[in-house]
Design an enzyme around this catalytic site. Structure first.
Site, short mmCIF file in Angstrom:
data_model
loop_
_atom_site.label_atom_id
_atom_site.label_comp_id
_atom_site.label_asym_id
_atom_site.label_seq_id
_atom_site.Cartn_x
_atom_site.Cartn_y
_atom_site.Cartn_z
CE LYS A 116 -4.55 0.63 0.09
NZ LYS A 116 -5.55 -0.20 -0.60
CG ASP B 188 -7.26 3.24 -1.17
OD1 ASP B 188 -7.69 2.08 -1.11
OD2 ASP B 188 -7.36 4.06 -0.23
#
Length: 467
Positions: free
Chosen positions: A140, A180
């Site tokens: 991430k 995201d």
């Protein structure tokens, strides 16, 4: 290097003692990273059920390794705003675990981004990706940069500067980021263009790309669609369906929009959406015409959800106040809830409101949207509860399908991608459901998803030695 063994070594602790010690060390080594502590605690708590069967994991200090990122990258991102002033942000990439394949996980551009949040997201991503059955590790990244209120040129200059550093750490067989919160098609386009210029190659290094240049059909829809498919599978275990169900959906971004769309496809009635300023409640239901308005409002005009209430008469708009101990959205009477905004948006009070108002299904479209107390309340109430790492895995599953199409230089049809996504979500539910039953907690999909996702990663790590 010693030989790993499945025989208990001298001094091996009970699973409870071992896990408690791992968590104590994790908190000490990562002070203040509350979301990371929460995510790790939830997974490791489920593993108390599995470690008795697998003493080899403790022998090889596997839990200590799985909570430690393989690599943490942090860098400066300078860029010019439209007034010619230099602005400076911070960029991150957490490459958490590559036991199953290249690191895979989104980039988040939002003021709340920090190391603790990204570690939690990367940690969750490892097991979510494992559940999809596709060959992907977990990672991430992102920045505290806020695209909201910025011009397209400012966003482009930031993305180009961000990629100037990130490009040396990623690659189609190394680390494949996606979007995201705050990173949609616009941002992915700017990031990909800069990567292509710097690396001098056109490869599937990012997912969520435009259809004309390597993207996959259904990718924007996938997280929302997949979450609804997962809810449908949960209901099937009680011989029920989504048809006619009144549904609460939080958020108004990509996940929420396509959750609403798929709910309409399956005959449900979505009645809410939200953003950081407030909630809209449309008792008549958000139909396709109203959803088209939301698509334009949020994706093109980048406006606030209050405009929905101004446009569609009879809609109630409720401003939200972060100082209050509950979110008014979750106090609205409904059958199903789809939290699709952000982490920890449902606290214990919200969970009680949902349970008391008769909600029997909670399927998490956002990452870890329920606090630990809220999760326990849902499980104790015996409702159908789909945790994020299972219920919202459709997005990364379709990212994996985009990677496959890029590798083969082909494009599948919309129907083919949707069919593959649907089958993956059915398989994820089945795996979590059967694993929960196998470990003595039938119906507890938190335990089922955590154990099933972990075991695949753990076995791969054991096979690959102490690395």
């Amino acid at each position: 290097m010693g030989i790993l063994t499945t025989t208990k070594l001298p001094g091996v602790k009970t699973p409870n003692t071992y896990i408690d010690q791992v968590m104590t060390r994790l908190r000490a080594k990562n002070p203040g990273e509350i979301e990371f502590h929460q995510a790790a605690d939830e997974v490791l708590d489920s593993l108390r059920l599995a470690l008795d069967r697998h003493p080899e994991f403790q022998n090889s200090s596997l839990l200590e390794r799985v909570v430690e990122p393989e690599r943490v990258i942090m860098f400066r991102v300078p860029w010019f705003d439209d007034n010619g002033r230099v602005q400076v942000n911070r960029g991150f990439r957490i490459e958490m675990n590559s036991a199953l394949g290249p690191y895979k996980g989104g980039l988040r551009f939002h003021p709340s981004v920090n190391l603790g949040i990204l570690k939690f997201l990367a940690f969750e991503q490892v097991f979510k990706n494992s559940l999809t059955t596709l060959p992907m590790g977990g990672g991430k990244g992102g920045s505290e940069f806020d695209p909201k209120g910025k011009s397209d040129n400012e966003v482009m200059r930031f993305c180009q500067s961000f990629m100037t550093e990130l490009f040396r750490h990623i690659g189609e067989n190394t680390d494949v980021p996606a979007g995201d919160i705050g990173v949609g098609g616009r941002e992915i386009g700017y990031l990909f263009g800069e990567y292509k210029r710097l690396a001098n190659k056109f490869v599937g290094v990012l997912t969520g790309k435009g259809m004309a240049w390597g993207g996959s059909l259904i990718r924007p829809e996938a997280t929302g669609y997949g979450c609804v498919y997962f809810a449908q599978e949960m209901l099937k275990t009680r011989n029920d369906s989504l048809k006619g169900k009144t549904c609460l959906v939080s958020g108004s971004g990509n996940v929420a929009q396509y959750t609403v769309e798929k709910l309409l496809d399956l005959g449900a009635k979505p009645v809410t959406l939200s953003d950081s300023e407030g909630v809209i409640y449309d008792a008549n239901g958000i139909d396709r015409e109203k959803l088209t308005f939301v698509f334009d409002l949020k994706n093109n005009r980048r406006g606030r959800i209050k405009e929905y209430a101004d446009h569609f008469k009879g809609t109630l708009y409720i401003p939200t106040d972060a100082k209050k101990d509950h979110n008014p959205l979750w106090a609205i009477k409904a059958d199903c809830a789809f939290p699709s905004a952000t982490q920890n948006e449902i606290n214990l009070n919200d969970a009680k409101h949902l349970i008391n108002s008769g909600v029997t299904v909670v399927a998490e479209g956002a990452n870890m949207p329920s606090t630990a107390d809220a999760t326990r309340a849902f499980l104790e109430a015996g409702i159908l509860y789909g945790p994020a790492k299972a219920a919202n895995a459709g997005g990364v599953a379709t990212s994996g399908l985009e990677m496959a199409q890029n590798s083969m230089r082909i494009n599948w049809t919309r129907e083919e991608v949707d069919d593959r996504l649907h089958k993956i979500m059915i398989a994820i539910h089945s795996n979590a459901y059967e694993t929960a039953k196998d470990y003595g907690t039938a119906g507890n999909l938190v335990n089922g998803a955590n154990i099933a996702g972990f075991l695949k990663v753990a076995q791969a790590m054991m096979d690959q030695g102490v690395v």
